[in-house]
Design a protein around this motif. Sequence first.
Motif, PDB file in Angstrom:
ATOM      1  N   MET A 197       0.852  -1.186   0.000  1.00 57.12           N
ATOM      2  CA  MET A 197       0.000   0.000   0.000  1.00 57.12           C
ATOM      3  C   MET A 197       0.887   1.236   0.000  1.00 57.12           C
ATOM      4  O   MET A 197       1.805   1.361   0.814  1.00 57.12           O
ATOM      5  N   SER A 198       0.610   2.143  -0.924  1.00 50.67           N
ATOM      6  CA  SER A 198       1.438   3.329  -1.072  1.00 50.67           C
ATOM      7  C   SER A 198       0.564   4.572  -1.134  1.00 50.67           C
ATOM      8  O   SER A 198      -0.350   4.664  -1.959  1.00 50.67           O
TER       9      SER A 198
ATOM     10  N   PHE B 143       4.211  -0.854   3.499  1.00 48.97           N
ATOM     11  CA  PHE B 143       3.528   0.442   3.578  1.00 48.97           C
ATOM     12  C   PHE B 143       4.487   1.580   3.245  1.00 48.97           C
ATOM     13  O   PHE B 143       5.561   1.703   3.842  1.00 48.97           O
ATOM     14  N   PHE B 144       4.094   2.411   2.264  1.00 56.58           N
ATOM     15  CA  PHE B 144       4.914   3.535   1.826  1.00 56.58           C
ATOM     16  C   PHE B 144       4.101   4.826   1.912  1.00 56.58           C
ATOM     17  O   PHE B 144       2.936   4.861   1.522  1.00 56.58           O
ATOM     18  N   LYS B 145       4.756   5.887   2.377  1.00 60.88           N
ATOM     19  CA  LYS B 145       4.139   7.219   2.403  1.00 60.88           C
ATOM     20  C   LYS B 145       5.057   8.171   1.642  1.00 60.88           C
ATOM     21  O   LYS B 145       6.157   8.484   2.105  1.00 60.88           O
TER      22      LYS B 145
ATOM     23  N   MET C 202      -0.603  -0.286  13.303  1.00 59.61           N
ATOM     24  CA  MET C 202      -1.419  -1.486  13.052  1.00 59.61           C
ATOM     25  C   MET C 202      -1.266  -1.958  11.614  1.00 59.61           C
ATOM     26  O   MET C 202      -1.212  -3.166  11.345  1.00 59.61           O
ATOM     27  N   ILE C 203      -1.181  -1.015  10.676  1.00 53.20           N
ATOM     28  CA  ILE C 203      -0.996  -1.389   9.279  1.00 53.20           C
ATOM     29  C   ILE C 203       0.310  -2.156   9.108  1.00 53.20           C
ATOM     30  O   ILE C 203       0.355  -3.212   8.459  1.00 53.20           O
ATOM     31  N   CYS C 204       1.365  -1.629   9.690  1.00 50.65           N
ATOM     32  CA  CYS C 204       2.672  -2.279   9.572  1.00 50.65           C
ATOM     33  C   CYS C 204       2.700  -3.619  10.306  1.00 50.65           C
ATOM     34  O   CYS C 204       3.279  -4.593   9.808  1.00 50.65           O
TER      35      CYS C 204
END
Length: 302
Positions: free
Chosen positions: A85-86, A189-191, A181-183
């Motif tokens: 997810m990015s 996970f990328f922002k 929680m996502i990680c």
Amino acid sequence: MKNPKEDAAAPVPGPLKIHIDGKEREFDIEDPKLPDWVEDNKLTAGGYPYDKKMNSEEYDETLERLQIELVKAQAWLQSTGKRVMSLFEGRDAAGKGGTIFALRQYMNPRTARNVALTKPSPTELGQWYFQRYVAHFPTSGEFVTFDRSWYNRAGVEPVMGFCTPEQHQKFLDETPYFERMICNEGIHFFKFWLNIGRETQLERFHDRRWIPLKSWKFSPIDVAGISKWDDYTKARDLMFERTHKEFSPWIIVRANDKRRGRLAVIRRILLSLPYDGRDVDAIGKEDRKIIGEGPSFLGPQG
């Protein structure tokens, strides 16, 4: 809560007085001629480290190599059930949509989705703030991009008055726990924050106003927000301060040159995923002049 992008009643402003580098400038989006002071600084604005765009032939060849690697990465996701997810954030006209297009261009759309949500419905307004975003999270084997995300509440909403100060502060308090929680769920996970200079943004707004193929992107309220540059900067810096964490860092890409910026984003994703058959030589090394992590990478001219 309104979505500023969809406020059709927003007026088109007249000439605006803008202070840049200690000088007062005038910018009129209704003048078809781009001012010389914008034209001369549109690439180097904000201390961008290159004074010429990347050569188109070099860009095309490099992008093709990276896109081949993305296809391999997607096959790995499907065979292992891993998830990516990015998030793509940045000021208006930062190049989020074009970067997402380059990233997804040759991926199988059945398992590579882009999420670009419109303003919340009455039902969504009554939900937990993060709820409508969670509904679009990746399932097994999926690669999901967000063209803007829950971080609307850290930037556009407080600056434009579309949320209360209490809602803004609550968001900043809760987001690190939400992303933890996502990680912990095992999602890659990328922002990404695509950072552009002020003259760069003005030139892109001007293109949207006067180039017919880009006119659908033009929003009067985006232009009205030109005068709120400093307010957006303060909101961004507070967002970085409160939500840049070791487990979910902000990856900052200096994106005045869209070509270099797109390649930097794709490289970072590919170098972070342990997919089968990864060709590190084909991916290449990161350009540390334009990609880094956290607020310190922006520097004094960020």
